[in-house]
Motif scaffolding. Structure first.
Motif, PDB file in Angstrom:
ATOM      1  N   VAL A  44     -50.935  31.636   8.949  1.00  0.00           N
ATOM      2  CA  VAL A  44     -50.192  30.378   9.080  1.00  0.00           C
ATOM      3  C   VAL A  44     -48.844  30.487   8.381  1.00  0.00           C
ATOM      4  O   VAL A  44     -47.800  30.053   8.892  1.00  0.00           O
ATOM      5  CB  VAL A  44     -51.012  29.205   8.497  1.00  0.00           C
ATOM      6  CG1 VAL A  44     -50.141  27.953   8.336  1.00  0.00           C
ATOM      7  CG2 VAL A  44     -52.190  28.887   9.397  1.00  0.00           C
ATOM      8  N   ARG A  45     -48.877  31.072   7.160  1.00  0.00           N
ATOM      9  CA  ARG A  45     -47.619  31.237   6.434  1.00  0.00           C
ATOM     10  C   ARG A  45     -46.657  32.152   7.187  1.00  0.00           C
ATOM     11  O   ARG A  45     -45.436  31.915   7.226  1.00  0.00           O
ATOM     12  CB  ARG A  45     -47.905  31.787   5.042  1.00  0.00           C
ATOM     13  CG  ARG A  45     -48.472  30.745   4.085  1.00  0.00           C
ATOM     14  CD  ARG A  45     -48.468  31.261   2.649  1.00  0.00           C
ATOM     15  NE  ARG A  45     -49.447  32.336   2.480  1.00  0.00           N
ATOM     16  CZ  ARG A  45     -50.697  32.140   2.102  1.00  0.00           C
ATOM     17  NH1 ARG A  45     -51.139  30.895   1.904  1.00  0.00           N
ATOM     18  NH2 ARG A  45     -51.521  33.156   1.950  1.00  0.00           N
ATOM     19  N   GLN A  69     -54.819  31.525   6.362  1.00  0.00           N
ATOM     20  CA  GLN A  69     -53.708  30.923   5.629  1.00  0.00           C
ATOM     21  C   GLN A  69     -52.505  31.859   5.601  1.00  0.00           C
ATOM     22  O   GLN A  69     -51.356  31.422   5.725  1.00  0.00           O
ATOM     23  CB  GLN A  69     -54.151  30.570   4.209  1.00  0.00           C
ATOM     24  CG  GLN A  69     -55.114  29.393   4.158  1.00  0.00           C
ATOM     25  CD  GLN A  69     -55.645  29.148   2.762  1.00  0.00           C
ATOM     26  OE1 GLN A  69     -55.627  30.043   1.919  1.00  0.00           O
ATOM     27  NE2 GLN A  69     -56.131  27.944   2.525  1.00  0.00           N
ATOM     28  N   LEU A 100     -41.332  30.612  12.550  1.00  0.00           N
ATOM     29  CA  LEU A 100     -40.862  29.391  13.212  1.00  0.00           C
ATOM     30  C   LEU A 100     -39.599  28.862  12.545  1.00  0.00           C
ATOM     31  O   LEU A 100     -38.655  28.429  13.224  1.00  0.00           O
ATOM     32  CB  LEU A 100     -41.968  28.333  13.173  1.00  0.00           C
ATOM     33  CG  LEU A 100     -41.626  26.972  13.804  1.00  0.00           C
ATOM     34  CD1 LEU A 100     -41.290  27.150  15.300  1.00  0.00           C
ATOM     35  CD2 LEU A 100     -42.807  26.009  13.650  1.00  0.00           C
ATOM     36  N   ASP A 101     -39.588  28.893  11.216  1.00  0.00           N
ATOM     37  CA  ASP A 101     -38.394  28.434  10.489  1.00  0.00           C
ATOM     38  C   ASP A 101     -37.186  29.282  10.862  1.00  0.00           C
ATOM     39  O   ASP A 101     -36.072  28.770  11.074  1.00  0.00           O
ATOM     40  CB  ASP A 101     -38.635  28.505   8.989  1.00  0.00           C
ATOM     41  CG  ASP A 101     -39.618  27.438   8.511  1.00  0.00           C
ATOM     42  OD1 ASP A 101     -39.815  26.448   9.258  1.00  0.00           O
ATOM     43  OD2 ASP A 101     -40.184  27.597   7.398  1.00  0.00           O
ATOM     44  N   THR A 136     -45.358  30.226  10.225  1.00  0.00           N
ATOM     45  CA  THR A 136     -44.448  29.175   9.759  1.00  0.00           C
ATOM     46  C   THR A 136     -43.087  29.756   9.402  1.00  0.00           C
ATOM     47  O   THR A 136     -42.033  29.173   9.712  1.00  0.00           O
ATOM     48  CB  THR A 136     -45.048  28.470   8.527  1.00  0.00           C
ATOM     49  OG1 THR A 136     -46.299  27.883   8.890  1.00  0.00           O
ATOM     50  CG2 THR A 136     -44.120  27.377   8.019  1.00  0.00           C
TER      51      THR A 136
END
Length: 289
Positions: free
Chosen positions: A258-259, A255, A265-266, A262
């Motif tokens: 993933v954070r 997790q 990616l942002d 993410t």
């Protein structure tokens, strides 16, 4: 280091409110000392009712008075066997006197440790003590101070519920003499057959002991199997618990990853949008030239 008998005595000597905690602690100590069987047996001992706890307290703190009561039971049984109504009537007041003394002593002992005794508990204690006088087996159990429930005897042969002799013919001197002569005549015959009786009894006792030992061995094997199964199950639970913890840690780590991705990616999308915007502005400026 304590053995099972010592632990059981300590357990039933504990305050009624502390029974469960004391049992768990002593069972844990026995297991730590390598006595798994004793630990399991101790865990199976039942918490005594208040009346039983009070009877155990009396047995520990007033053993001499209790022995007087049990000895009186022997006299009652002898008088009953002789159909000696007169003797039974003389013994009955002593019976009530000893029961009164022990019941009163029990109340004082209970008050000394802060335990309130209701009228119902007092009556159950009296019934338990009376049963101990009437029945030798009950007497031994009460003397051991490890009963878990109040006891009650429904009768004593020719003695009614109030403790008074009932349907007993008083012995005259002549009848008492005949009874003594009858016992004297039967004694030699009993001695003649004693050798055979003893041999038969010893054989029966050996056979009974062998059966009981076989049953104990079988029960011990079953217990050991149950203990082994329980330990294996406990080990499995421990292993699965470890796997679950590791899986949860892996999930948390995933997790976090993933954070992180993410977020990156942002950021990349924002950068791409900014570059695209700058590209459009540059194209517009070029077209105006």
């Amino acid at each position: 280091m304590v053995d099972f008998e010592e632990a059981a005595n300590q357990l039933y000597a504990a305050a009624a409110a502390d029974f469960i905690a004391t049992r768990n602690e002593l069972a844990k100590q026995l297991k730590a000392d390598g006595d798994q069987l004793g630990s399991t047996r101790l865990k199976a001992l039942r918490k005594p009712t208040v009346a039983a706890w009070l009877a155990n307290l009396v047995a520990r703190e007033r053993p001499d008075e209790l022995d007087d009561l049990l000895a009186l039971g022997d006299e009652f049984r002898q008088a009953t066997a002789d159909l000696d109504g007169e003797r039974l009537r003389k013994l009955t007041p002593r019976r009530h006197q000893l029961l009164d003394q022990l019941t009163k002593a029990a109340n004082s002992l209970a008050e000394g440790v802060g335990q309130k005794i209701s009228a119902d508990v007092g009556q159950k204690l009296r019934e338990t003590l009376d049963a101990a006088m009437v029945d030798p087996a009950v007497g031994e159990a009460v003397r051991d101070a490890r009963i878990s429930s109040a006891l009650r005897h429904v009768g004593f042969g020719v003695v009614d519920e109030s403790g008074e002799p009932s349907n007993v013919t008083p012995l005259t001197d002549e009848r008492r003499k005949r009874a003594e002569e009858r016992r004297a005549k039967t004694a030699p015959r009993q001695q003649e057959g004693s050798a055979k009786d003893n041999a038969a009894r010893e054989k029966a006792e050996r056979e009974q002991e062998e059966r009981e030992q076989a049953e104990r061995d079988a029960a011990k094997r079953e217990l050991n199997d149950a203990i082994a199964a329980a330990e294996a199950a406990e080990a499995t639970v421990h292993d699965l618990d470890g796997q679950l913890t590791a899986a949860r840690e892996a999930v948390e780590k995933a997790q976090d990853e993933v954070r992180r991705i993410t977020g990156e990616l942002d950021d990349a999308r924002k950068t791409a949008r900014a570059v695209q915007k700058e590209s459009r502005e540059a194209r517009k400026r070029f077209n105006r030239l």
